[in-house]
Every structure is written in C-alpha cells, then in structure tokens.
Motif scaffolding. Structure first.
Motif, PDB file in Angstrom:
ATOM      1  N   PRO A 271      79.353  -0.993 -13.243  1.00 38.28           N
ATOM      2  CA  PRO A 271      80.809  -1.174 -13.228  1.00 38.28           C
ATOM      3  C   PRO A 271      81.483  -0.414 -12.093  1.00 38.28           C
ATOM      4  O   PRO A 271      82.452  -0.898 -11.505  1.00 38.28           O
ATOM      5  N   GLU A 272      80.972   0.772 -11.781  1.00 38.92           N
ATOM      6  CA  GLU A 272      81.565   1.570 -10.698  1.00 38.92           C
ATOM      7  C   GLU A 272      81.384   0.879  -9.351  1.00 38.92           C
ATOM      8  O   GLU A 272      82.320   0.787  -8.541  1.00 38.92           O
ATOM      9  N   LEU A 273      80.157   0.390  -9.089  1.00 34.54           N
ATOM     10  CA  LEU A 273      79.899  -0.286  -7.820  1.00 34.54           C
ATOM     11  C   LEU A 273      80.689  -1.587  -7.738  1.00 34.54           C
ATOM     12  O   LEU A 273      81.257  -1.911  -6.677  1.00 34.54           O
ATOM     13  N   LYS A 274      80.758  -2.307  -8.824  1.00 35.54           N
ATOM     14  CA  LYS A 274      81.520  -3.560  -8.834  1.00 35.54           C
ATOM     15  C   LYS A 274      82.982  -3.299  -8.498  1.00 35.54           C
ATOM     16  O   LYS A 274      83.595  -4.037  -7.711  1.00 35.54           O
ATOM     17  N   ALA A 275      83.551  -2.254  -9.080  1.00 39.30           N
ATOM     18  CA  ALA A 275      84.954  -1.923  -8.808  1.00 39.30           C
ATOM     19  C   ALA A 275      85.155  -1.576  -7.333  1.00 39.30           C
ATOM     20  O   ALA A 275      86.167  -1.961  -6.721  1.00 39.30           O
ATOM     21  N   PRO A 307      90.785 -19.929  -4.203  1.00 33.83           N
ATOM     22  CA  PRO A 307      90.630 -19.043  -3.040  1.00 33.83           C
ATOM     23  C   PRO A 307      91.337 -17.710  -3.187  1.00 33.83           C
ATOM     24  O   PRO A 307      91.014 -16.748  -2.484  1.00 33.83           O
ATOM     25  N   GLU A 308      92.298 -17.635  -4.110  1.00 25.83           N
ATOM     26  CA  GLU A 308      93.036 -16.373  -4.268  1.00 25.83           C
ATOM     27  C   GLU A 308      92.228 -15.322  -5.023  1.00 25.83           C
ATOM     28  O   GLU A 308      92.590 -14.138  -5.036  1.00 25.83           O
ATOM     29  N   LYS A 309      91.130 -15.727  -5.633  1.00 21.75           N
ATOM     30  CA  LYS A 309      90.342 -14.792  -6.435  1.00 21.75           C
ATOM     31  C   LYS A 309      89.322 -14.057  -5.579  1.00 21.75           C
ATOM     32  O   LYS A 309      88.699 -14.643  -4.692  1.00 21.75           O
ATOM     33  N   ARG A 310      89.109 -12.785  -5.890  1.00 18.21           N
ATOM     34  CA  ARG A 310      88.016 -12.023  -5.296  1.00 18.21           C
ATOM     35  C   ARG A 310      86.923 -11.920  -6.347  1.00 18.21           C
ATOM     36  O   ARG A 310      87.172 -11.498  -7.482  1.00 18.21           O
ATOM     37  N   VAL A 311      85.717 -12.330  -5.983  1.00 13.17           N
ATOM     38  CA  VAL A 311      84.622 -12.446  -6.927  1.00 13.17           C
ATOM     39  C   VAL A 311      83.470 -11.554  -6.500  1.00 13.17           C
ATOM     40  O   VAL A 311      83.101 -11.526  -5.320  1.00 13.17           O
ATOM     41  N   VAL A 312      82.915 -10.817  -7.449  1.00 12.33           N
ATOM     42  CA  VAL A 312      81.730  -9.992  -7.215  1.00 12.33           C
ATOM     43  C   VAL A 312      80.764 -10.238  -8.362  1.00 12.33           C
ATOM     44  O   VAL A 312      81.151 -10.176  -9.535  1.00 12.33           O
ATOM     45  N   GLY A 313      79.504 -10.523  -8.056  1.00 12.03           N
ATOM     46  CA  GLY A 313      78.521 -10.745  -9.113  1.00 12.03           C
ATOM     47  C   GLY A 313      77.114 -10.799  -8.569  1.00 12.03           C
ATOM     48  O   GLY A 313      76.891 -10.812  -7.351  1.00 12.03           O
ATOM     49  N   ILE A 434      73.687  -9.349  -4.366  1.00  7.04           N
ATOM     50  CA  ILE A 434      75.087  -9.198  -4.756  1.00  7.04           C
ATOM     51  C   ILE A 434      75.937 -10.137  -3.912  1.00  7.04           C
ATOM     52  O   ILE A 434      75.851 -10.125  -2.677  1.00  7.04           O
ATOM     53  N   ILE A 435      76.718 -10.960  -4.577  1.00  2.00           N
ATOM     54  CA  ILE A 435      77.604 -11.905  -3.900  1.00  2.00           C
ATOM     55  C   ILE A 435      79.031 -11.388  -3.987  1.00  2.00           C
ATOM     56  O   ILE A 435      79.501 -11.015  -5.071  1.00  2.00           O
ATOM     57  N   VAL A 436      79.715 -11.357  -2.848  1.00  2.63           N
ATOM     58  CA  VAL A 436      81.127 -10.987  -2.793  1.00  2.63           C
ATOM     59  C   VAL A 436      81.869 -12.105  -2.076  1.00  2.63           C
ATOM     60  O   VAL A 436      81.459 -12.515  -0.982  1.00  2.63           O
ATOM     61  N   ALA A 454      79.609  -0.101   0.209  1.00  2.00           N
ATOM     62  CA  ALA A 454      80.906  -0.033  -0.456  1.00  2.00           C
ATOM     63  C   ALA A 454      81.665   1.225  -0.046  1.00  2.00           C
ATOM     64  O   ALA A 454      82.868   1.171   0.271  1.00  2.00           O
ATOM     65  N   ASP A 455      80.983   2.376  -0.038  1.00  2.00           N
ATOM     66  CA  ASP A 455      81.646   3.634   0.337  1.00  2.00           C
ATOM     67  C   ASP A 455      82.144   3.582   1.774  1.00  2.00           C
ATOM     68  O   ASP A 455      83.281   4.007   2.069  1.00  2.00           O
TER      69      ASP A 455
END
Length: 501
Positions: A271-275, A307-313, A434-436, A454-455
């Motif tokens: 959850p931390e990395l996803k955020a 397109p307005e959504k940001r997706v991570v999974g 990981i897809i972003v 991410a950092d």
C-alpha cells in the motif's frame, strides 16, 4: 467390466502425477503452466475402493488439511520409450478413477517433491472399474467427485491444457513407462479438504455430450479416519498457515479466512509503494526510468475509456495467437484462456492482453469487462479492439484499447495462454510487473526498481514545483531547468523553508 484388483495394484512400479492440467484448476490457482510438470507417488500409496468396499485413509495425527483431488488415472499397458504423440495413446490399456490425496500440513517439508505430503499409505485409491482405453475417446471423458454426497467436481477432458497422449509422449522422452505404471492426469476446480468421518467419491465416465455412451468406472469411495499415532521427533512435523489453508480449500472464502488485507496489491506492490506511485506522473517516472537505461517500457498507441484516472496495479497477462480454425476448435471454446484470465484476475490487478496490434476484431466485450470489474480489476489493457464499446466505456474501470470493433474474438484470434511474458503496445510485459497509467500514457515498471524509482520521482517533482514557481516569477530556464549548482542551493533553501512552514 474388469475391476481394480490386487494384481493391478501390484503391477505398478511407479505412480506419476501431473500438477495442473484442467483450465478450471489453472484459473482457480491463478497460474497456467506452459508445459506439464510432474511428481512421483510411491506404489505403496495405492489402494482400491468401491461403494460396497470403501478404502480407508488416515488423516495423520496432528494434521489439519487432508486434501482430496478427483482425477482420471491412466494405466500403461505396453512399454513406452520415446514415443510420439500420435502413437502414445496406444500404450495406455486402462482408464479409471483416482483420488490424489495429500496433507498440506507437510508440503513445506519436501520442497515440491510431495513425498511426505502425498505419499502416505492409502493416499492414491484407484478404481473400482477399469475402462478399456481403446474403447473411449480420451477427449470425451467426464470426471466427477462427491464430498459427503454433494457434487463438488464436474469437468470433462475436452479442453485439457495437456491432452493425455501428450502426457504419455512427454514422459516417455526421458523415462521408460512400463506396463502397470499409473499416470494421474490432474484435477479440475473444486478439490477441497476432507475430515475424519467424511466420504469422498470419484467417478470417471464417458461424457454424454462427447462420447455418446454411458460407460463408467463406478464410484471410487474413500472414508477418512483420524490417525492416532503421533509423528516422531526425528522427522518433519505437521504445520500449516493461512496460505496452505487457502490452497487446500481452493479459496480464502472456502477456508473461512475472508479477504486478505492488502491482497489487492500483493507482496510486491505494498500500500505504501502504491500510494507513492499514484502521487507522481508517468512523465516523471519515464524520466527516472530513462536515467536507469530503460527506454522501452511504455505501452504505446492506445486510448483510454477513463483518461482522467491514474491507475497503478500488478500485471496479469493473456496472449492471443492468430486464428487457425482447427486450433480454435480446441482452444477457442469453453472455459478458454480469455475466460480463465478474466475469472482469476484479483482485486487491484491489471489484465494486459497481447493482441499483436490487430485491430480487426474485439478482444474484450461488455460481459467479460464487467466480470473483471466485479472481481476488482484495476484496469484492462489490450493492443487490440474492444466490442460493445459504449458499455465498456461507461464502466468505472478503465480500459485501454486500440479501437472499437464489432467483430467477435474468433474472427482473428485464439485465446492461447495466461500469466506468461507477452508483448503489448510495443513493449514486453511480465506477470507481476507494475503498471502505472495516466493521461500521458502507460508504463511498465520492473518490480525490483519500483521503490527507488518512486522515491526519486517524488524528489524530482518537488524540484519541478520549485522550478515552475521560479519560471512563474519571471526567471529564465537557463541554469534553472535542470538545476545548476547555484539554483540547487536556492532549491535547498526553498525546500527547508517549506518543511518548517
């Protein structure tokens, strides 16, 4: 009909079992093998059983999870060594029912060999009747299992991942199959756990829809009793956890565990990395990937329904191959790879489809997209077309696609396999990548780089906020973008001021 006798049991010099072979089981497990894999069970695990004279199997003392798996067993009639697929079935003499029993409490002890977990006395009952292999179509058999009278497994051999002749031929490449040897051919979905006092029944018959007959082995019947002899201190002792309970029962829900906290993103995408990844733009992530020498990590040429959504999974993958009519008959219908992928995608995962950029048909439609959304998928990505476009576009779950198209999948594609390395939109995608995605595009991030990426992206965007403020104030971008030493010092002062504000 001949019956399993002591002579049949004594003739087996080896018992070979296949791990995953039914599409329904592959979907349940969330993984589809590219090739068959096997393990050995000792002949001493064999037993016979019928409704009139059930076999008895102990759940060993101290064990919790005695799993049952209804299977079709092949009994070799003539020696087979390096035989081809075309002749392999002729080396099988009998078909019968089997129950591949095992204790999940000891799976940890053998590193995949399954000797202790599946090799116990009575852990491979077979019978009661023997069906002549030369009298049936190996693709026209039906396997059913009952647990305390309730039908829990019901499947056919019409769309196996690895047909029976292929298993025989494959095994014969490296080892000699001898007369009497037994091959357990995999279990469909629905296998679960039996407790002392339970009765498990397995039957193999000709499939009415395929075979047109009513030949049956009769019901192989096994009663479970509680073992009373404890394990000795000098060997592996039973132990289990929620992972094994989920595997044994088939799902967390069936095991009474409920949904796993954090299961939506798995162990890699915490959850931390996803955020963190949700807080930065793909443009920034792309810059950081380029600094690490990764330029070919974007899925290109697609549009988004949201397109307005940001997706991570995390990526799950599905590959289509060009349609060939004979192969579509064997792979296109029933619970095919497309349906397996849709029905096994988990919450927060992204299903990525390889369609070779073929735009002349749909690769997903409204019903299957809805199923993915109901299962909690974060998105669907295909470099092919989308059918029922208005309905798909109205869903909350984003779909990334090449174009709308009214034609069905079978016009150009065969759904072939899942959870393998694929190509989509010009880049390579592996299961677990990981897809972003956001309005700028879609990136594929290697999991091992994700934390530092991410950092560093968060740090880069802080710099860019400062740079934008300076440009807004009228400063030239010369030396400011990117920061030279002088501007970096000013940035450090600015950032310190922000942290104390």
């Amino acid at each position: 009909m001949e019956q399993v006798t002591d002579r049949i049991l004594a003739a087996a010099r080896k018992v070979i079992a296949v791990h995953i072979n039914y599409p329904s089981r592959a979907a349940q497990r969330g993984r589809t093998p590219e090739q068959p894999s096997y393990f050995l069970k000792p002949p001493s695990s064999l037993a016979s059983g019928s409704a009139e004279a059930p076999s008895t199997v102990e759940r060993p003392a101290g064990c919790e999870l005695l799993g049952y798996e209804g299977e079709i067993a092949l009994i070799i009639g003539t020696r087979a060594r390096r035989v081809g697929i075309a002749e392999a079935w002729s080396h099988v003499e009998w078909v019968t029912a089997s129950n591949d029993l095992g204790v999940y409490d000891l799976r940890y002890a053998d590193k995949g060999s399954n000797l202790r977990s599946k090799g116990g006395d009575g852990f491979t009952p077979i019978g009661p009747g023997l069906i002549g292999a030369d009298t049936v179509d190996p693709a026209g058999l039906r396997i059913r299992s009952w647990h305390n009278g309730e039908l829990v497994q019901d499947d056919t051999t019409s769309d196996l991942l690895f047909p029976f002749a292929r298993l025989v031929a494959d095994l014969s490449q490296l080892l000699t199959l001898e007369a009497g040897d037994i091959i357990l051919t995999g279990t469909p979905a629905g296998a679960s756990v039996a407790k002392p006092g339970d009765v498990v029944e397995v039957e193999v018959s000709t499939d009415d829809e395929v075979g047109g007959g009513a030949v049956s082995t009769g019901r192989l019947t096994t009663r479970v009793v509680e073992g009373t002899t404890p394990f000795a201190d000098y060997g592996a002792r039973p132990k289990t956890d929620d992972v094994q309970r989920e595997e044994a029962y088939g799902s967390r829900e069936a095991a009474g565990l409920g949904a796993a906290e954090g299961a939506a993103v798995g162990h890699v995408l915490t959850p931390e990395l996803k955020a963190k990844l949700e807080s930065v733009c793909t443009a920034t992530l792309s810059s950081q990937l380029r600094k690490r020498g990764l330029n070919n990590v974007s899925i290109d040429g697609l549009s988004a329904t949201r397109p307005e959504k940001r997706v991570v999974g995390l990526a799950r993958t599905l590959r289509y191959v060009p349609n060939r009519e004979d192969l579509f008959k064997t792979h296109g219908g029933g619970f095919n790879a497309q349906k397996q992928a849709i029905d096994s995608v988990n919450e927060g995962e992204i299903l990525v489809m390889e369609a070779r950029g073929e735009k002349g048909t749909g690769t997903i439609g409204d019903i299957l997209a809805l199923r993915a959304q109901v299962r909690g998928a974060a998105a669907i990505i295909t470099d092919g077309g989308v059918r029922d476009f208005s309905a798909v576009a109205a869903m909350d779950m984003p779909t990334y696609y090449s174009n709308p198209h009214p034609a069905v999948l079978g016009r150009r594609h065969i759904p072939w396999d899942t959870d393998i390395t694929i190509a989509c939109g010009g880049t390579t995608v592996q299961p677990g990548d990981i897809i972003v995605a956001d309005s700028d595009g879609i990136l594929v991030i290697p999991p091992a780089l994700a934390d530092e990426l991410a950092d560093d992206s968060i740090a880069q965007e802080r710099e860019e906020v400062f740079i934008a403020e300076m440009v807004q104030q009228g400063h030239s971008v010369d030396g400011l973008y990117p920061l030279n030493a002088s501007w970096r010092a000013r940035f450090a002062e600015w950032e310190a001021g922000k942290s104390h504000a």
